[in-house]
Enzyme design. Structure first.
Site, PDB file in Angstrom:
ATOM      1  N   ASP A  76       0.832  -1.203   0.000  1.00 31.63           N
ATOM      2  CA  ASP A  76       0.000   0.000   0.000  1.00 31.63           C
ATOM      3  C   ASP A  76       0.869   1.257   0.000  1.00 31.63           C
ATOM      4  O   ASP A  76       2.067   1.219   0.333  1.00 31.63           O
ATOM      5  CB  ASP A  76      -0.894  -0.045   1.259  1.00 31.63           C
ATOM      6  CG  ASP A  76      -2.180   0.737   1.113  1.00 31.63           C
ATOM      7  OD1 ASP A  76      -2.308   1.497   0.143  1.00 31.63           O
ATOM      8  OD2 ASP A  76      -3.054   0.594   1.989  1.00 31.63           O
ATOM      9  N   ASP A 110     -10.678   1.907  -3.464  1.00 33.35           N
ATOM     10  CA  ASP A 110     -11.341   1.676  -2.177  1.00 33.35           C
ATOM     11  C   ASP A 110     -12.852   1.789  -2.309  1.00 33.35           C
ATOM     12  O   ASP A 110     -13.573   1.604  -1.326  1.00 33.35           O
ATOM     13  CB  ASP A 110     -10.850   2.698  -1.143  1.00 33.35           C
ATOM     14  CG  ASP A 110      -9.565   2.244  -0.470  1.00 33.35           C
ATOM     15  OD1 ASP A 110      -9.162   1.085  -0.687  1.00 33.35           O
ATOM     16  OD2 ASP A 110      -8.962   3.045   0.265  1.00 33.35           O
TER      17      ASP A 110
HETATM   18  C1  DGJ Z   1      -5.826   1.898   1.859  1.00 32.43           C
HETATM   19  C2  DGJ Z   1      -6.226   0.670   1.079  1.00 32.43           C
HETATM   20  O1  DGJ Z   1      -6.716   1.028  -0.157  1.00 32.43           O
HETATM   21  C3  DGJ Z   1      -7.232  -0.121   1.883  1.00 32.43           C
HETATM   22  O2  DGJ Z   1      -7.676  -1.228   1.157  1.00 32.43           O
HETATM   23  C4  DGJ Z   1      -6.602  -0.548   3.178  1.00 32.43           C
HETATM   24  O3  DGJ Z   1      -5.564  -1.451   2.940  1.00 32.43           O
HETATM   25  C5  DGJ Z   1      -6.113   0.667   3.936  1.00 32.43           C
HETATM   26  N1  DGJ Z   1      -5.262   1.487   3.125  1.00 32.43           N
HETATM   27  C6  DGJ Z   1      -5.351   0.253   5.170  1.00 32.43           C
HETATM   28  O4  DGJ Z   1      -4.819   1.318   5.825  1.00 32.43           O
END
Ligand code: DGJ
Length: 735
Positions: A474, A544
Site C-alpha cells: 500500500d 477503495d
Molecule cells: C488503503 C487501502 O486502499 C485499503 O484497502 C486498506 O488497505 C487501507 N489502506 C489500510 O490502511
C-alpha cells in the site's frame, strides 16, 4: 518478424498492425512522416509539412522555409524556430537553453534492450531501432529507441542522454516520446479521478492550445492516470483510428497535447518537467522511462484488447502469467485496525468453511498500530494483538488449508514511530519547514540507499518465514515538501525521480527474492496503478470504492487499458462504507465478477448471515478462475442507468455477460444486447434456460436483457424490481 528498414535515411517500422515512418531531413533533424494502418512501402509516406514561405515564421539556421514551428519532429527542442513545448529543455555550459540534436547513425537490434534503472517492457518477438543523434557544440549524445513487435499493435519509445563533454548540463525537461498528427479533427480521451472515484473517462475535441495531464504528487496518482488516447472524430467502441499512450513510470509524469495555429497536433509524454532539474555531470547518462503507444484501426474496444494482451504478455511479471488468483477474505472492512491472532484465526476458519482460499491480514498488525496515527516503519508484530508473531499465525492459517496474505505500507514513516525517533533524516523534507502530513504520515526518502536497505530488511524479516503467499503493498499519501537530507542544494530537483528509482530497486530486490509471493499493488486504492508498478506486481487493488455501482464506473474506465487479471475487487459491507449505499450481495459480487482477483471483506456476523450465498460465489470463483485469464473484454453498454460487460474466455468456450440496471423505474422498455467477438458458426448454450443460440444470432439479433418486474411468470428472465439489480449470463460453447 516485424520489419525495420532504412531507405535513403528514411526509417520505416512495420508489422501487421501499423507502420511508423520518419526520415532525416536536409537539416539533419528527424522529421516524422507517418503513423497509422500498415502501408506496403513505408518509405513512400510523405509528411504533411510543406516548405513554403509563410508570414511570421522563422527559418531554422536560415534553411529556406524550414520553420520548425510546424515541422513534425521525432524529438523537438526549443528555441530554434519551434515555439511549442519541447521534448528536451535544459541549460548548457554557456547558460543558454539552445540544443540541437542532429542525426549521426543508426543501429537495428533484434529483441529489445532493457532499461538500466527502471522497469520496461519485455522483448521477445521484437526489433529495436536505435538512432544516435548529437549536439556537436555541446558534446552531448541523444539516443532514441523504437521497439516494434511481431504480434502487438505496440510501439515502445524511450531515449537516453549521454554527456560526452567536460561540463555539467542541467536537464529541466526530457520526454520519452513525441507523436505528431497532421491537421484533422481529433478527439482526446483521458482518465481522471481521485480517492474512491478513479478512472473517470473524459473526452473532448482537441482544442487549439495545450492540454496537459500530469502528476506533481510523487506518484503517478489517480488524479490523472498516465494514459491518453487521441482518436479521429466519431470514434466509438468499434470504429475509428485510435493512438493511445501510457508510460512505464510511477512518479511525476506529464502528457500534453498541443495544437498550434496551423492545426498541427503534437503529443509529448514523459517525466513531468515541473519541479524537475537533473544535473548531468561529465560522462554520466540519463534514461527516460519507456512510453508505450498502442494503435487501433477499429475503435476503443480493439485498442483495449491490444493493451490487455500487451500488459499480460510484456509488462506483468511472467511468473504469474495465466495463474488463477485465490479467492480471499480481507480483514480491512471486516475489522479495520482491530485485528488480533484470535480474530484472524476465527475469520480464517469461517473463510475455509465457505470455500475461500486465502486470508489477508490488512493494516493494524504491527507495533502499536491501533489507528492511522502511528507506527509506519516499525515492521514488527504488535505484541498485544499478535503475541505469537506473524510466522506463527501464517503457519496456523496454512494448517487450515488457506493461503496467508499480509499488508505493508513500506514507503512510509509515522512521526509517531520508533523509526522516526531513530532516523528523522530518513523522511522526505526540506530544511526549516514543518512537514505537511498526509494520513498523519511522512514519506520515506527512497533516494537514499540506506533507507531502501532498511525497508528491504524489515520486509525480508517477515517474509522469510516462508508461509506468506501474498503481499498487499500500500501507499497512502502524496508527497509534499519534496527534498532530501542526503543531496546537495543543486540536486534537490532530482529527489522525486530518485525516489522512484529507489522504489524500483526495492521492488526489484524483494520480488526477485520472493518470486512466488503474489504482490498486489495498492495506493489508497487506485492511486498508482501505472505500468511501472504493474511490472512488479501482477495485480492491483483498483479502488477503495467497494460499492458496486461506484465500482462499475471504475472498472469501465480502468478497462480501457488494464486487463482483468490486474483488477481486484471484493464484496464489502452494505450499507457501503464509502458512500452509504445499500445493495444486494449479488450485485456486490457481480460488479467484480470479471476481475481475476475476487474476494470478500465482511465481518464474522455478515459471513454467517450470507453463508449460503458466499459459498455459492466462492464456488463460482473456483469454477471460473481459469476462464478469466487471457480472454477478451468488451464494454457492451454504458449509459446513465445501465452497464453491461462481456468476457470471452481465452479458449473461447465460455462467455460471461454481466448486466446492471442502476435505478428502478416502472414499465421500462424491453431491451436486447448484441454480443461481440463470437464465432458466428458456433453454438452457445445459455445456462439460465439451457437454450442454444448460434453465434451469429447472439451477435446479430442479440439476447433479451432481464426485465425488472414483480410479475415474472417463469417464462421470461426477470430481476426483482429494485434499485441496483444485476444479472450474470453464462454461455458455454456447445459444438
Ligand atoms: C488503503 C487501502 O486502499 C485499503 O484497502 C486498506 O488497505 C487501507 N489502506 C489500510 O490502511
Amino acid at each position: 518478424m516485424p520489419t525495420i528498414v532504412e531507405y535513403n535515411q528514411i526509417f520505416s517500422l512495420s508489422n501487421s498492425f501499423f507502420n511508423y515512418v520518419f526520415k532525416v531531413n536536409s537539416a539533419g533533424l528527424l522529421e516524422h512522416l507517418y503513423y497509422g494502418i500498415p502501408i506496403e512501402n513505408g518509405h513512400e509516406a510523405s509528411t504533411h509539412y510543406r516548405s513554403i514561405q509563410r508570414a511570421l515564421t522563422s527559418d531554422f539556421e536560415g534553411v529556406e522555409h524550414l520553420s520548425l514551428n510546424d515541422l513534425p519532429q521525432e524529438f523537438p527542442c526549443h528555441g530554434r524556430s519551434d515555439y511549442r513545448s519541447p521534448a528536451f529543455h535544459g541549460r548548457n555550459k554557456d547558460g543558454n537553453s539552445i540544443f540541437t540534436f542532429s542525426y549521426q547513425s543508426f543501429e537495428i537490434k533484434s529483441g529489445k534492450p532493457n532499461l538500466e534503472s527502471m522497469p520496461c517492457a519485455r522483448g521477445g518477438d521484437a526489433q529495436t531501432l536505435i538512432i544516435y543523434l548529437e549536439d556537436k557544440l555541446m558534446q552531448i549524445e541523444l539516443r532514441l529507441y523504437y521497439t516494434i513487435y511481431e504480434d502487438h499493435a505496440v510501439l515502445i519509445r524511450s531515449c537516453s542522454l549521454h554527456n560526452l563533454s567536460e561540463n555539467e548540463i542541467a536537464i529541466s525537461a526530457i520526454a520519452s516520446t513525441t507523436l505528431n498528427f497532421a491537421p484533422g479533427n481529433f478527439e482526446l480521451m483521458h482518465l481522471h479521478g481521485t480517492w474512491a472515484r478513479e478512472f473517470n473517462e473524459e473526452r473532448f475535441p482537441i482544442p487549439t492550445g495545450k492540454f496537459t495531464i500530469e502528476s506533481t504528487r510523487g506518484a503517478s496518482s489517480a488524479n490523472h492516470y498516465p494514459f491518453m488516447a487521441i482518436m479521429e472524430e466519431g470514434t466509438n467502441e468499434d470504429y475509428g483510428q485510435v493512438y493511445s499512450t501510457s508510460l512505464i513510470y510511477s512518479g511525476n509524469f506529464a502528457m500534453h497535447v498541443q495544437k498550434n495555429e496551423f492545426d498541427s497536433t503534437r503529443l509529448i509524454a514523459g517525466i513531468n518537467s515541473f519541479n524537475f532539474n537533473w544535473i548531468l555531470k561529465p560522462n554520466q547518462s540519463f534514461e527516460a522511462p519507456e512510453a508505450v503507444h498502442v494503435f487501433s484501426d477499429r475503435g476503443l474496444n480493439k485498442m483495449s484488447q491490444h493493451w490487455h494482451r500487451f500488459i499480460r504478455e510484456k509488462i506483468s511479471p511472467p511468473n504469474f502469467y495465466n495463474i488463477p488468483r485465490p479467492s480471499y477474505l480481507n480483514t480491512w472492512e471486516a475489522c479495520y485496525f482491530n485485528v488480533s491472532s484470535s480474530k484472524v484465526l476465527g475469520l480464517a476458519q469461517t473463510a475455509a468453511s465457505l470455500g475461500l482460499e486465502m486470508i489477508v491480514l490488512d493494516d493494524g498488525w504491527f507495533n502499536g498500530r491501533n489507528d492511522d496515527a502511528s507506527s509506519l516503519g516499525d515492521w514488527v508484530a504488535d505484541a498485544q494483538k499478535f503475541p505469537e508473531g506473524i510466522a506463527w499465525l501464517a503457519a496456523k492459517v496454512k494448517q487450515l488449508g488457506l493461503k496467508f496474505g499480509i499488508w505493508f505500507e513500506p514507503e512510509m514513516i509515522s512521526p509517531e514511530s520508533d523509526l522516526y525517533k531513530a532516523h528523522p533524516e530518513w523522511a522526505i523534507q526540506v530544511p526549516g519547514r514543518k512537514a505537511s502530513l498526509g494520513r498523519n504520515q511522512l514519506t520515506l526518502d527512497l533516494s537514499q540507499e540506506v533507507v531502501v536497505n532498511y525497508i528491504f530488511e524489515s520486509l525480508d524479516r517477515i517474509l522469510s518465514c516462508g508461509d506468506i503467499d501474498y503481499v498487499k503493498w500500500d501507499m497512502n499519501r502524496a508527497m509534499t515538501e519534496i527534498g532530501s537530507t542526503a543531496l546537495p542544494k543543486d540536486q534537490q530537483g532530482e529527489v522525486a525521480h530518485r525516489y522512484i528509482l529507489g522504489l524500483y530497486k526495492l521492488l526489484d530486490r524483494i520480488t526477485q527474492k520472493y518470486p512466488n509471493i503474489l504482490f498486489e499493488n495498492c495506493a489508497s486504492g487506485g492511486n498508482r496503478c501505472d505500468l511501472g508498478m504493474l511490472s512488479y506486481m501482477p495485480q492491483s487493488w483498483t479502488s477503495d470504492m467497494c460499492d458496486p455501482i461506484g465500482r462499475l464506473d471504475i472498472i469501465h474506465g480502468a478497462s480501457y487499458i488494464l486487463p482483468n487479471e490486474v483488477l481486484t475487487a471484493y464484496v464489502g459491507p452494505s450499507p457501503n462504507h464509502q458512500n452509504g449505499r445499500v445493495s444486494s450481495l449479488k450485485t456486490r459480487f457481480l460488479a467484480g465478477m470479471l476481475c481475476a482477483g475476487r474476494g470478500f471483506s465482511l465481518n464474522e456476523e455478515d459471513l454467517l448471515k450470507y453463508k449460503d450465498e458466499i459459498h455459492t460465489y466462492s464456488q463460482l470463483i473456483k469454477e471460473t478462475e481459469k476462464d478469466l485469464l487471457g480472454g477478451k473484454f468488451y464494454r457492451l453498454i454504458k449509459s446513465r442507468n445501465e452497464v453491461c460487460f462481456q468476457y470471452i474466455s481465452s479458449n473461447a468456450s465460455k462467455i460471461f455477460v454481466v448486466y446492471f440496471q442502476i435505478l428502478s423505474a416502472p414499465n421500462l422498455p424491453f431491451k436486447k444486447v448484441r454480443l461481440k467477438g463470437l464465432n458466428p458458426d458456433h453454438s452457445y448454450e445459455l445456462k439460465d434456460n439451457k437454450q442454444t443460440y448460434r453465434g451469429d444470432v447472439l451477435m446479430g439479433s442479440g439476447i433479451a436483457l432481464p426485465y425488472a418486474t414483480n410479475y415474472g411468470e417463469g417464462k421470461e428472465l426477470v430481476m426483482e424490481i429494485a434499485d441496483f439489480v444485476s444479472h450474470l449470463f453464462v454461455f458455454h460453447r456447445s459444438d
